[in-house]
Write a protein that holds these residues in place. Structure first.
Motif, mmCIF file in Angstrom:
data_model
loop_
_atom_site.group_PDB
_atom_site.id
_atom_site.type_symbol
_atom_site.label_atom_id
_atom_site.label_comp_id
_atom_site.label_asym_id
_atom_site.label_seq_id
_atom_site.Cartn_x
_atom_site.Cartn_y
_atom_site.Cartn_z
ATOM 1 N N PRO A 180 -62.660 -38.371 18.530
ATOM 2 C CA PRO A 180 -62.929 -37.325 17.233
ATOM 3 C C PRO A 180 -61.796 -36.174 17.000
ATOM 4 C CG PRO A 180 -64.332 -36.787 19.104
ATOM 5 C CD PRO A 180 -63.404 -37.759 19.593
ATOM 6 N N ASN A 181 -61.097 -36.504 15.992
ATOM 7 C CA ASN A 181 -60.002 -35.499 15.776
ATOM 8 C C ASN A 181 -60.286 -34.922 14.350
ATOM 9 O OD1 ASN A 181 -57.376 -34.713 16.298
ATOM 10 N ND2 ASN A 181 -56.268 -36.326 15.069
ATOM 11 N N THR A 182 -60.621 -33.404 14.527
ATOM 12 C CA THR A 182 -60.621 -32.566 13.507
ATOM 13 C C THR A 182 -60.024 -31.159 13.673
ATOM 14 O OG1 THR A 182 -62.802 -31.659 14.678
ATOM 15 C CG2 THR A 182 -62.954 -33.799 12.930
ATOM 16 N N PRO A 183 -58.642 -31.246 13.744
ATOM 17 C CA PRO A 183 -58.042 -30.005 14.035
ATOM 18 C C PRO A 183 -58.069 -29.116 12.720
ATOM 19 C CG PRO A 183 -56.520 -31.698 13.513
ATOM 20 C CD PRO A 183 -57.908 -32.468 13.665
ATOM 21 N N SER A 184 -58.359 -27.696 13.139
ATOM 22 C CA SER A 184 -58.477 -26.880 12.060
ATOM 23 C C SER A 184 -57.703 -25.338 12.427
ATOM 24 C CB SER A 184 -59.875 -26.501 11.579
ATOM 25 O OG SER A 184 -60.627 -26.141 12.577
ATOM 26 N N PHE A 185 -57.074 -25.490 13.752
ATOM 27 C CA PHE A 185 -56.689 -24.360 14.320
ATOM 28 C C PHE A 185 -55.801 -23.402 13.432
ATOM 29 C CE2 PHE A 185 -54.105 -21.684 16.794
ATOM 30 C CZ PHE A 185 -54.749 -21.148 17.847
ATOM 31 N N MET A 186 -54.888 -24.227 12.571
ATOM 32 C CA MET A 186 -53.722 -23.332 11.943
ATOM 33 C C MET A 186 -54.386 -22.758 10.677
ATOM 34 S SD MET A 186 -50.457 -25.844 12.032
ATOM 35 C CE MET A 186 -49.351 -24.609 11.164
ATOM 36 N N SER A 187 -55.318 -23.302 9.972
ATOM 37 C CA SER A 187 -55.983 -22.727 9.007
ATOM 38 C C SER A 187 -56.912 -21.685 9.402
ATOM 39 C CB SER A 187 -56.715 -23.770 7.916
ATOM 40 O OG SER A 187 -57.577 -24.457 8.534
ATOM 41 N N GLU A 188 -57.501 -21.788 10.514
ATOM 42 C CA GLU A 188 -58.493 -20.861 10.926
ATOM 43 C C GLU A 188 -57.823 -19.661 11.532
ATOM 44 O OE1 GLU A 188 -60.849 -22.957 13.694
ATOM 45 O OE2 GLU A 188 -62.030 -24.065 12.114
ATOM 46 N N ASN A 189 -56.424 -19.797 11.847
ATOM 47 C CA ASN A 189 -55.905 -18.670 12.463
ATOM 48 C C ASN A 189 -54.457 -18.611 11.769
ATOM 49 O OD1 ASN A 189 -57.463 -18.286 15.129
ATOM 50 N ND2 ASN A 189 -57.239 -20.331 15.014
ATOM 51 N N PRO A 190 -54.443 -18.009 10.619
ATOM 52 C CA PRO A 190 -53.034 -17.950 9.875
ATOM 53 C C PRO A 190 -52.404 -16.625 10.483
ATOM 54 C CG PRO A 190 -54.956 -17.249 8.509
ATOM 55 C CD PRO A 190 -55.614 -18.074 9.713
ATOM 56 N N ARG A 191 -53.049 -15.714 11.107
ATOM 57 C CA ARG A 191 -52.399 -14.650 11.751
ATOM 58 C C ARG A 191 -51.261 -14.888 12.727
ATOM 59 N NH1 ARG A 191 -57.207 -15.298 14.050
ATOM 60 N NH2 ARG A 191 -57.441 -14.942 16.292
ATOM 61 N N PHE A 192 -51.381 -16.052 13.291
ATOM 62 C CA PHE A 192 -50.469 -16.937 14.369
ATOM 63 C C PHE A 192 -49.044 -17.194 13.749
ATOM 64 C CE2 PHE A 192 -54.405 -17.295 17.281
ATOM 65 C CZ PHE A 192 -54.180 -15.939 17.614
ATOM 66 N N TYR A 193 -48.893 -17.617 12.411
ATOM 67 C CA TYR A 193 -48.057 -18.290 11.833
ATOM 68 C C TYR A 193 -47.417 -17.441 10.587
ATOM 69 C CZ TYR A 193 -50.320 -22.005 14.442
ATOM 70 O OH TYR A 193 -50.862 -22.739 15.405
ATOM 71 N N ALA A 194 -46.585 -16.715 10.877
ATOM 72 C CA ALA A 194 -46.019 -15.831 9.461
ATOM 73 C C ALA A 194 -46.153 -16.701 7.969
ATOM 74 C CB ALA A 194 -44.752 -15.268 10.010
ATOM 75 N N GLN A 195 -45.680 -17.958 8.468
ATOM 76 C CA GLN A 195 -45.455 -18.809 6.891
ATOM 77 C C GLN A 195 -46.575 -18.622 6.358
ATOM 78 O OE1 GLN A 195 -42.514 -18.734 6.111
ATOM 79 N NE2 GLN A 195 -41.073 -19.307 7.697
ATOM 80 N N LEU A 196 -47.919 -18.831 6.934
ATOM 81 C CA LEU A 196 -49.199 -18.848 6.210
ATOM 82 C C LEU A 196 -49.843 -17.695 5.662
ATOM 83 C CD1 LEU A 196 -50.977 -21.124 9.049
ATOM 84 C CD2 LEU A 196 -49.486 -22.107 7.071
ATOM 85 N N ALA A 197 -48.849 -16.779 5.628
ATOM 86 C CA ALA A 197 -49.229 -15.592 4.813
ATOM 87 C C ALA A 197 -49.213 -15.927 3.233
ATOM 88 C CB ALA A 197 -48.351 -14.545 5.029
ATOM 89 N N ASP A 198 -48.225 -17.102 3.065
ATOM 90 C CA ASP A 198 -48.190 -17.555 1.731
ATOM 91 C C ASP A 198 -49.198 -18.577 1.255
ATOM 92 O OD1 ASP A 198 -47.422 -19.107 -0.261
ATOM 93 O OD2 ASP A 198 -45.206 -19.270 0.032
ATOM 94 N N PRO A 199 -50.227 -17.918 0.514
ATOM 95 C CA PRO A 199 -51.389 -18.801 0.150
ATOM 96 C C PRO A 199 -50.852 -20.272 -0.301
ATOM 97 C CG PRO A 199 -51.372 -16.883 -1.093
ATOM 98 C CD PRO A 199 -49.981 -16.994 -0.515
#
Length: 281
Positions: A159-178
């Motif tokens: 069961p592969n349901t990754p969502s860590f990046m979208s749930e934790n954008p504070r850990f990824y500077a580039q995800l400040a860009d919507p």
């Protein structure tokens, strides 16, 4: 006859591409590896065998995390001085794939690494990098680079349901860009729609006879918002499968002292493995 093309461009010239970052030290190390490849005949060796040979060139190389996370526009980072688990695997596979051709120069390595690292083989910005390793496996299978053999050797549905990046954008500077964040969410949704298989860690000892030295090992996790927590290469040692990997614990590339089965048994969050093999083996 294979020909090693010595780079004659100055440092500023060969790293002038707006999409590539490589230090002088990494370039010199890469050039020495390309020279070694050009001087040897790999025609009678499997890709798996070449993975293991080249992978051991990196033993004792320091583990360095987040080497790809640079500010600004997405860059193709080439770093042989310090690797994490994924960049170690990518670098070794890139060098292995070059042995099947006739070019042994920086530009050929650059093209091949980009082809492996990015969706459709093209650096189209931060979201195009294959951040989730299960996505990396899927995309590189689609490109014909490797085969996910997990189901074939007795794997169970994962069961592969990754969502860590979208749930934790504070850990990824580039995800400040919507826009980047939206594209990462799209990727996560696509991953959830696929079928994946894994070998639960309690079954590795029984099924490891089907794993070959040089296979790519991706370690799955019991954490529901992540897919893969570590990766490396299978390597046979005293008749058992161990892991050739960039270790965050020991901070270097090494061969695990424990068997692969025992390595996972000692970590509660590691649930099993996905096994891939370069397509021509």
């Amino acid at each position: 006859m294979k020909l090693f093309l010595t780079l004659t461009f100055c440092w500023i010239t060969f790293c002038a591409s707006s999409q590539t970052v490589c230090t002088l030290e990494s370039h010199e190390k890469l050039e020495s590896y390309l020279a070694r490849l050009s001087e040897q005949d790999y025609s009678d060796k499997t890709s798996n065998g070449i993975n293991i040979e080249i992978g051991q060139w990196f033993l004792e190389t320091p583990y360095v995390e987040k080497t790809l996370e640079l500010p600004g526009a997405e860059k193709l980072v080439i770093n042989l001085q310090g690797v994490d688990c994924t960049t170690f695997v990518e670098t070794v596979i890139t060098l292995t794939r070059l042995t099947k051709g006739e070019e042994f120069n920086f530009e050929a390595f650059e093209r091949e690494l980009a082809y492996i690292r990015y969706r459709d083989g093209i650096n189209a910005g931060y979201p195009s990098r294959l951040h989730y390793f299960s996505d990396w496996i899927f995309e590189n299978q689609h490109k014909g680079i490797l085969r996910d053999i997990t189901q074939d050797i007795g794997g169970s549905p994962y069961p592969n349901t990754p969502s860590f990046m979208s749930e934790n954008p504070r850990f990824y500077a580039q995800l400040a860009d919507p826009s980047n964040l939206a594209q990462i969410k799209t990727t996560e949704s696509a991953i959830k729609e696929r079928s994946y298989f894994y070998i639960p860690k309690a079954e590795i000892a029984t099924l490891e006879k089907s794993i070959k030295s040089g296979d790519i090992i991706a370690i799955t996790t019991s954490m529901p918002n992540l897919d893969i927590v570590h990766t490396g290469f299978a390597i046979e040692k005293n008749g058992r499968i161990h892991l050739l990997h960039a270790s965050s614990k020991n901070m270097k590339v090494e061969i695990s002292e424990k068997t692969l089965s025992d390595y996972l048994a000692g970590n509660k969050s590691q649930s099993g493995i996905i096994v891939s093999r370069l397509a021509k083996d």
